[in-house]
Structure formats: structure tokens, C-alpha cells
Design a protein around this motif. Structure first.
Motif, PDB file in Angstrom:
ATOM      1  N   PRO A 140       9.783  41.436 -73.369  1.00 51.46           N
ATOM      2  CA  PRO A 140       8.386  40.996 -73.281  1.00 51.46           C
ATOM      3  C   PRO A 140       8.277  39.545 -72.831  1.00 51.46           C
ATOM      4  N   VAL A 141       7.306  39.283 -71.949  1.00 51.75           N
ATOM      5  CA  VAL A 141       7.127  37.932 -71.428  1.00 51.75           C
ATOM      6  C   VAL A 141       5.734  37.382 -71.751  1.00 51.75           C
ATOM      7  N   SER A 142       5.040  38.001 -72.681  1.00 51.51           N
ATOM      8  CA  SER A 142       3.734  37.513 -73.130  1.00 51.51           C
ATOM      9  C   SER A 142       3.545  37.912 -74.586  1.00 51.51           C
ATOM     10  N   PRO A 143       2.675  37.206 -75.319  1.00 49.07           N
ATOM     11  CA  PRO A 143       2.394  37.622 -76.696  1.00 49.07           C
ATOM     12  C   PRO A 143       1.875  39.055 -76.786  1.00 49.07           C
ATOM     13  N   TYR A 144       1.078  39.471 -75.804  1.00 42.30           N
ATOM     14  CA  TYR A 144       0.595  40.859 -75.783  1.00 42.30           C
ATOM     15  C   TYR A 144       1.754  41.834 -75.716  1.00 42.30           C
ATOM     16  N   ALA A 145       2.668  41.608 -74.785  1.00 43.01           N
ATOM     17  CA  ALA A 145       3.812  42.502 -74.627  1.00 43.01           C
ATOM     18  C   ALA A 145       4.661  42.533 -75.892  1.00 43.01           C
ATOM     19  N   LEU A 146       4.888  41.368 -76.481  1.00 44.06           N
ATOM     20  CA  LEU A 146       5.665  41.296 -77.711  1.00 44.06           C
ATOM     21  C   LEU A 146       4.988  42.072 -78.831  1.00 44.06           C
ATOM     22  N   SER A 147       3.669  41.953 -78.910  1.00 46.95           N
ATOM     23  CA  SER A 147       2.936  42.642 -79.977  1.00 46.95           C
ATOM     24  C   SER A 147       3.035  44.157 -79.840  1.00 46.95           C
ATOM     25  N   LYS A 148       3.054  44.654 -78.611  1.00 50.25           N
ATOM     26  CA  LYS A 148       3.191  46.094 -78.403  1.00 50.25           C
ATOM     27  C   LYS A 148       4.604  46.565 -78.752  1.00 50.25           C
ATOM     28  N   ALA A 149       5.594  45.743 -78.439  1.00 52.07           N
ATOM     29  CA  ALA A 149       6.969  46.097 -78.798  1.00 52.07           C
ATOM     30  C   ALA A 149       7.127  46.151 -80.315  1.00 52.07           C
ATOM     31  N   VAL A 150       6.542  45.195 -81.009  1.00 55.08           N
ATOM     32  CA  VAL A 150       6.607  45.199 -82.479  1.00 55.08           C
ATOM     33  C   VAL A 150       5.849  46.399 -83.032  1.00 55.08           C
ATOM     34  N   GLY A 151       4.708  46.720 -82.421  1.00 59.82           N
ATOM     35  CA  GLY A 151       3.957  47.897 -82.858  1.00 59.82           C
ATOM     36  C   GLY A 151       4.783  49.164 -82.742  1.00 59.82           C
ATOM     37  N   GLU A 152       5.528  49.300 -81.658  1.00 58.65           N
ATOM     38  CA  GLU A 152       6.423  50.453 -81.498  1.00 58.65           C
ATOM     39  C   GLU A 152       7.474  50.483 -82.611  1.00 58.65           C
ATOM     40  N   MET A 153       8.027  49.319 -82.910  1.00 56.37           N
ATOM     41  CA  MET A 153       9.058  49.251 -83.947  1.00 56.37           C
ATOM     42  C   MET A 153       8.495  49.634 -85.307  1.00 56.37           C
ATOM     43  N   TYR A 154       7.285  49.195 -85.583  1.00 51.73           N
ATOM     44  CA  TYR A 154       6.645  49.594 -86.843  1.00 51.73           C
ATOM     45  C   TYR A 154       6.409  51.105 -86.877  1.00 51.73           C
ATOM     46  N   CYS A 155       6.016  51.667 -85.745  1.00 54.97           N
ATOM     47  CA  CYS A 155       5.823  53.120 -85.690  1.00 54.97           C
ATOM     48  C   CYS A 155       7.124  53.852 -86.017  1.00 54.97           C
ATOM     49  N   GLN A 156       8.214  53.415 -85.425  1.00 59.24           N
ATOM     50  CA  GLN A 156       9.503  54.048 -85.688  1.00 59.24           C
ATOM     51  C   GLN A 156       9.929  53.851 -87.136  1.00 59.24           C
ATOM     52  N   LEU A 157       9.648  52.667 -87.668  1.00 55.73           N
ATOM     53  CA  LEU A 157       9.989  52.366 -89.060  1.00 55.73           C
ATOM     54  C   LEU A 157       9.250  53.304 -90.014  1.00 55.73           C
ATOM     55  N   PHE A 158       7.970  53.526 -89.750  1.00 54.58           N
ATOM     56  CA  PHE A 158       7.189  54.406 -90.616  1.00 54.58           C
ATOM     57  C   PHE A 158       7.652  55.852 -90.492  1.00 54.58           C
ATOM     58  N   ALA A 159       8.101  56.244 -89.314  1.00 58.14           N
ATOM     59  CA  ALA A 159       8.655  57.586 -89.151  1.00 58.14           C
ATOM     60  C   ALA A 159       9.949  57.731 -89.935  1.00 58.14           C
ATOM     61  N   ASP A 160      10.777  56.688 -89.921  1.00 59.91           N
ATOM     62  CA  ASP A 160      12.081  56.746 -90.581  1.00 59.91           C
ATOM     63  C   ASP A 160      11.991  56.603 -92.094  1.00 59.91           C
ATOM     64  N   ILE A 161      11.186  55.651 -92.551  1.00 63.02           N
ATOM     65  CA  ILE A 161      11.148  55.329 -93.982  1.00 63.02           C
ATOM     66  C   ILE A 161      10.131  56.178 -94.735  1.00 63.02           C
ATOM     67  N   TYR A 162       8.944  56.328 -94.150  1.00 64.02           N
ATOM     68  CA  TYR A 162       7.850  56.991 -94.867  1.00 64.02           C
ATOM     69  C   TYR A 162       7.596  58.418 -94.387  1.00 64.02           C
ATOM     70  N   GLU A 163       8.389  58.882 -93.429  1.00 67.16           N
ATOM     71  CA  GLU A 163       8.256  60.233 -92.890  1.00 67.16           C
ATOM     72  C   GLU A 163       6.861  60.506 -92.341  1.00 67.16           C
ATOM     73  N   LEU A 164       6.283  59.470 -91.738  1.00 64.54           N
ATOM     74  CA  LEU A 164       5.009  59.608 -91.034  1.00 64.54           C
ATOM     75  C   LEU A 164       5.322  59.793 -89.553  1.00 64.54           C
ATOM     76  N   PRO A 165       5.121  60.972 -88.997  1.00 67.07           N
ATOM     77  CA  PRO A 165       5.406  61.169 -87.571  1.00 67.07           C
ATOM     78  C   PRO A 165       4.569  60.229 -86.702  1.00 67.07           C
TER      79      PRO A 165
END
Length: 311
Positions: A140-165
Motif C-alpha cells: 500500500p502506498v496511501s493511508p486508504y490502501a493501508l486501511s483496506k489491507a488491514v480490513g482484509e486482515m481483520y476479516c481473515q482474523l475473524f474467520a480464523d478466531i471467531y469462525e465468522l465467515p
């Protein structure tokens, strides 16, 4: 999809309103929106019998209450501008990262079956190894891009830890009716259409040879529905796999409008990438392979702007 209850954050916005338009035909839809960039006018033509509005900011309102009884959540609420994120990275972080975390927590606590997250090709940054596949390292080369990458990581985290697809859809350059041409940070296609309609020369930042993988908003809606109903999780490119330069847009729009407006070239904008092109092979597992006629779709977009006098 039919006979479901779904929530669409950012449902009054450009993409969100098209998703609401499709979903409300056979489902109950809850729109969560703070009207910062979205507008009720984007859905005024719809039958409200299946639509309810929960007006407020995703960082402030009780999202558990908003999502009560919902089967699915489509998360589109965001600060969706690269230049705006560069100008105000703290607000971008609040809306796009903290806001996404609150959406995921509320979805988990409400018993939602799946969250579809609107991500962006911006997560790849100015990567010259085209076409970009989902295995390409994020840069990511902008705060927007970084925020979307972090959002993806949170989505994966919730799928892995909380079993939320969850599933993240990396939109490339979306265009179509109802894009706001009057915003300071208007996307290139509505900006060009609006200025040419007013008899003004369109403004290109840089030399115009930067290229984008443009995709019509109706295909984005279809991708959301297919992703939601699939058993797949993770991140997927949502694009056409075809490249168009910014310079190529102007003559097509001029021809459609019967005009001949030469562009003005300004300095490049901070955070903008030079080229973007998707590898769309992975998304085929979603049974998503849009039939593309860019000239016709751009023409439909231009005619919508003419009809609705967005000048």
C-alpha cells in the motif's frame, strides 16, 4: 438470493445503492449510512417496503442492533478516496480500520452468517508485476490502501478466531451511474463526463498514460451476491483483466456526447498508482466471469449523467 435479511453499510453510496437496488427486490435490506458521501437520492426510485434506514456512523451507532436478525452483511461504508486519506490519515484510520473492526464485532455478536468486505486493488500499490494476482505481496502506498489491507486482515482474523465467515473483494476501478462527479476527489470517469457536459476540458493528473482495469458497477453487484452465497473465504480480485489508459477515455466520452474537448494535464496526485491490471483467474471459482463491453457500459453511464443532469 431471496427471502433473506441483509445489511448494507454505505448503502446510500455509489456501489452500495446499486447493491441495495438488487437485493431489495426479494430480500429485506437494512441500510447503515451516515450520508457523508452517500445520499438518499440514490435510492429514491426504489420501493421502500423492503428497506429500512439506520442513519449514523459505523464508528458510533449500535451495529448489533442494526444487524439484528440479518443473515449477511455487505460492508461498503468507508472513506473511499486516496487523496482524502492522504490529507486526513487519522480520519481514514477511524472510519476504515476501527469502523471495519466494529462491523465485524457486531456481525459476530449478531449471529451473521457471512460478511462481504469491499476491499480495493489499492492494496497492491504501485506494483509493476502485472497482472496482479491475489498472491502478489501487498504494497500500500496511501493511508486508504493501508486501511483496506488491514480490513482484509481483520476479516481473515475473524474467520480464523471467531469462525465468522468473511470474504474480501478487491475492486479495481468501478464506474457506472450514480458516481458523484461533484466531489473534490471525483473518480476519473464521472469527472470527465461532468466537465465535458458543461463544456469544460477534463483534467488529467499526470501524462494520462497511467492505466486502469475498469469494471462496470453491475458486475460488482453480481460479484457480491456470488461471493456471499459461496463457501469461499479470503481475498478475490473483482475486475475484467483488461487495461485502459486514462487518455483513451476522453475520445470515447467525447464521441458519445458529440463533443471535442481536449484534456488539461496537471501534476500527478500523491498516492496515485501508475498502472493497475488484475489477474482474474481466482475469482472464477465464484462463478464470476463478467461479459464485458466497455464502450457500451461507458455509453450507458454517460447517458445516465445526461438524463439526470449531473452537471
Amino acid at each position: 438470493m431471496r427471502n433473506k435479511k441483509v445489511a448494507v453499510t454505505g448503502g446510500l453510496g455509489f456501489i452500495g445503492s446499486h447493491l441495495v437496488e438488487r437485493l431489495c427486490q426479494e430480500n429485506e435490506v437494512v441500510i447503515v449510512d451516515n450520508e457523508t458521501t452517500g445520499s438518499i437520492k440514490n435510492i429514491k426510485h426504489l420501493d421502500f417496503s423492503n428497506i429500512s434506514l439506520d442513519l449514523g456512523d459505523i464508528t458510533e451507532i449500535d451495529l448489533v442492533n442494526s444487524f439484528e436478525g440479518c443473515d449477511y452483511v455487505f460492508h461498503h461504508a468507508a472513506m473511499a478516496s486516496v487523496p482524502a486519506s492522504v490529507a486526513d490519515p487519522i480520519q481514514c484510520n477511524l472510519v476504515n480500520i476501527t469502523g471495519t473492526l466494529k462491523v465485524l464485532l457486531a456481525a459476530r455478536d449478531s449471529g451473521v452468517k457471512k460478511v462481504v468486505f469491499a476491499s480495493s486493488a489499492a492494496v497492491y500499490g504501485d506494483n509493476t508485476n502485472l497482472p496482479l494476482s491475489e498472491s502478489t505481496p501487498l504494497k500500500p502506498v496511501s493511508p486508504y490502501a493501508l486501511s483496506k489491507a488491514v480490513g482484509e486482515m481483520y476479516c481473515q482474523l475473524f474467520a480464523d478466531i471467531y469462525e465468522l465467515p468473511t470474504i474480501a473483494l478487491r475492486y479495481f476501478n468501478v464506474f457506472g451511474p450514480r458516481q458523484d462527479p461533484n466531489s473534490q476527489y471525483a473518480s476519473v470517469i464521472p469527472h470527465f463526463i461532468s466537465r465535458i457536459l458543461k463544456g469544460e476540458r477534463p483534467v488529467i493528473f499526470g501524462d494520462g498514460e497511467q492505466s486502469r482495469d475498469f469494471i462496470y458497477v453491475k458486475h460488482i453487484v453480481e460479484a457480491n451476491l456470488r461471493a456471499c452465497l459461496s463457501d469461499f473465504t479470503g481475498a478475490y480480485n473483482i475486475a475484467t483483466g483488461k487495461r485502459t489508459t486514462i487518455n483513451q477515455l476522453v475520445p470515447v466520452i467525447n464521441q458519445t456526447l458529440g463533443r471535442n474537448m481536449d484534456p488539461i494535464y496537471n501534476e500527478p496526485r500523491a498516492g496515485d498508482i501508475k498502472h493497475s491490471l488484475a489477474d482474474v483467474s481466482k475469482s472464477e471459482v465464484l462463478n464470476f466471469k463478467p461479459s464485458i463491453n466497455f464502450a457500451d457500459e461507458l455509453g450507458e453511464t454517460v447517458q445516465w449523467f445526461v438524463k439526470n443532469s449531473c452537471r
